[in-house]
Design an enzyme around this catalytic site. Structure first.
Site, PDB file in Angstrom:
ATOM      1  N   ASP A 210       0.818  -1.210   0.000  1.00  0.00           N
ATOM      2  CA  ASP A 210       0.000   0.000   0.000  1.00  0.00           C
ATOM      3  C   ASP A 210       0.855   1.266   0.000  1.00  0.00           C
ATOM      4  O   ASP A 210       0.373   2.339  -0.336  1.00  0.00           O
ATOM      5  CB  ASP A 210      -0.939  -0.009   1.210  1.00  0.00           C
ATOM      6  CG  ASP A 210      -2.034   1.036   1.103  1.00  0.00           C
ATOM      7  OD1 ASP A 210      -2.655   1.135   0.027  1.00  0.00           O
ATOM      8  OD2 ASP A 210      -2.263   1.767   2.083  1.00  0.00           O
ATOM      9  N   SER A 234      -6.298   5.603  -0.809  1.00  0.00           N
ATOM     10  CA  SER A 234      -6.691   4.328  -1.418  1.00  0.00           C
ATOM     11  C   SER A 234      -8.211   4.205  -1.399  1.00  0.00           C
ATOM     12  O   SER A 234      -8.858   4.526  -0.394  1.00  0.00           O
ATOM     13  CB  SER A 234      -6.074   3.162  -0.645  1.00  0.00           C
ATOM     14  OG  SER A 234      -4.672   3.280  -0.572  1.00  0.00           O
ATOM     15  N   GLN A 284      -4.785  -1.686  -7.401  1.00  0.00           N
ATOM     16  CA  GLN A 284      -5.391  -0.739  -6.465  1.00  0.00           C
ATOM     17  C   GLN A 284      -5.802   0.516  -7.209  1.00  0.00           C
ATOM     18  O   GLN A 284      -5.038   1.053  -8.009  1.00  0.00           O
ATOM     19  CB  GLN A 284      -4.416  -0.363  -5.347  1.00  0.00           C
ATOM     20  CG  GLN A 284      -5.027   0.550  -4.291  1.00  0.00           C
ATOM     21  CD  GLN A 284      -4.037   0.945  -3.213  1.00  0.00           C
ATOM     22  OE1 GLN A 284      -3.482   2.046  -3.256  1.00  0.00           O
ATOM     23  NE2 GLN A 284      -3.814   0.075  -2.248  1.00  0.00           N
TER      24      GLN A 284
END
Length: 292
Positions: A210, A234, A284
């Site tokens: 991430d 995100s 993502q």
């Protein structure tokens, strides 16, 4: 519960945050703490890893996560504990499905569904790892940011549990004028040993990725992390584990971005271990807003 000082023991602090406490009064409910962040919001990779570990606590022995899909619904407060409520969707002969809600103040900050599978034989193939310099030949975040006195610089260079080394050069402070397609390769490794628990290693891979999944969007747009007024978050995360992984050995992320529009950008990654074996694939989408 208390967490070690991340500046002195970054891996220990993450492992402590991922050590969830079961609720004695409610089955399949757990609680965890958050690592302090410079902006005061829960780090998305942390809550992803915690949600996966909570789900993994409820599946039959021998089943490991092979896929996960999560949506980030609200920013979390890193000063408050997070509750994790697991719903047992199905236990089949080979697969188990679980849904996990991460909750603060009674509201979900993340909703994730994951699938777990027993180890089984089958067709076997994988793409090859591209040729890149070894991690020992690539500068680290500490090399790039160690001289910068700023909370985010200290986080990336010293307090992060992972050593990140950008083969194509980092974009912390300056844009990359030589990457019109936004592609990059990044070596990553935990800064210390991790217990021999495959569920934990897979969760830590979700944690680590991430930090860099949306970087190709910035790279292709010609923007560094230090862009004044930059706002990123995100939105959703999809991940597939193909094979066992160890995050305390070097992993190569080969990344790209197929599209950005409407204040959103999509990042994609393939993850190889140092031997060249493909261990995971990730996608993502995130909010990426820059000033006009």
């Amino acid at each position: 519960m208390t967490l070690p000082d991340a500046s002195n023991d970054p891996v220990g602090a993450v492992l402590r945050a991922l050590d969830l406490v079961p609720d004695p009064g409610q089955p399949d409910v757990f609680e965890g703490l958050s690592l302090p962040q410079p902006q005061g919001r829960v780090f998305g990779g942390q809550v992803l890893a915690q949600a996966l570990l909570a789900a993994g606590r409820t599946v039959p022995d021998g089943r490991l996560p092979h896929s996960m899909h999560g949506y980030f619904l609200r920013p979390g407060d890193d000063s408050a504990p997070i509750g994790f409520a697991v719903e047992r969707l199905r236990d089949g002969r080979s697969f188990s499905a679980r849904r996990t809600h991460a909750l603060q103040a009674g509201a979900p900050i993340l909703s994730m569904i994951a699938s777990f599978q027993e180890q089984q034989p089958g067709i076997e193939y994988a793409e090859s790892m591209p040729e890149v310099p070894d991690p020992e030949q690539v500068a680290s975040a500490l090399d790039s940011l160690g001289h910068v006195d700023h909370p985010m610089a200290r986080f990336w260079a010293q307090e992060s549990a992972f050593d990140l080394r950008h083969v194509d050069g980092p974009i912390y402070l300056r844009a990359d004028p030589d990457s019109p397609l936004g592609r990059q390769s990044v070596w990553a490794r935990a800064r210390g040993p991790v217990p021999d628990d495959q569920l934990l290693h897979r969760a830590l891979l979700a944690y680590a990725c991430d930090q860099i999944m949306l970087e190709p969007v910035l790279r292709r747009a010609g923007r560094p992390w230090a862009t004044p007024g930059l706002s990123m978050a995100s939105l959703d995360h999809a991940m597939w584990w193909h094979r066992d992984v160890r995050v305390d050995d070097w992993l190569l992320f080969t990344q790209s971005t197929p599209s950005a529009q409407g204040g959103r950008g999509l990042g994609a990654a393939r993850v190889f271990d140092r031997s060249g074996t493909l261990v995971a694939s990730i996608a993502q989408e995130g909010m990426v807003r820059v000033p006009d």
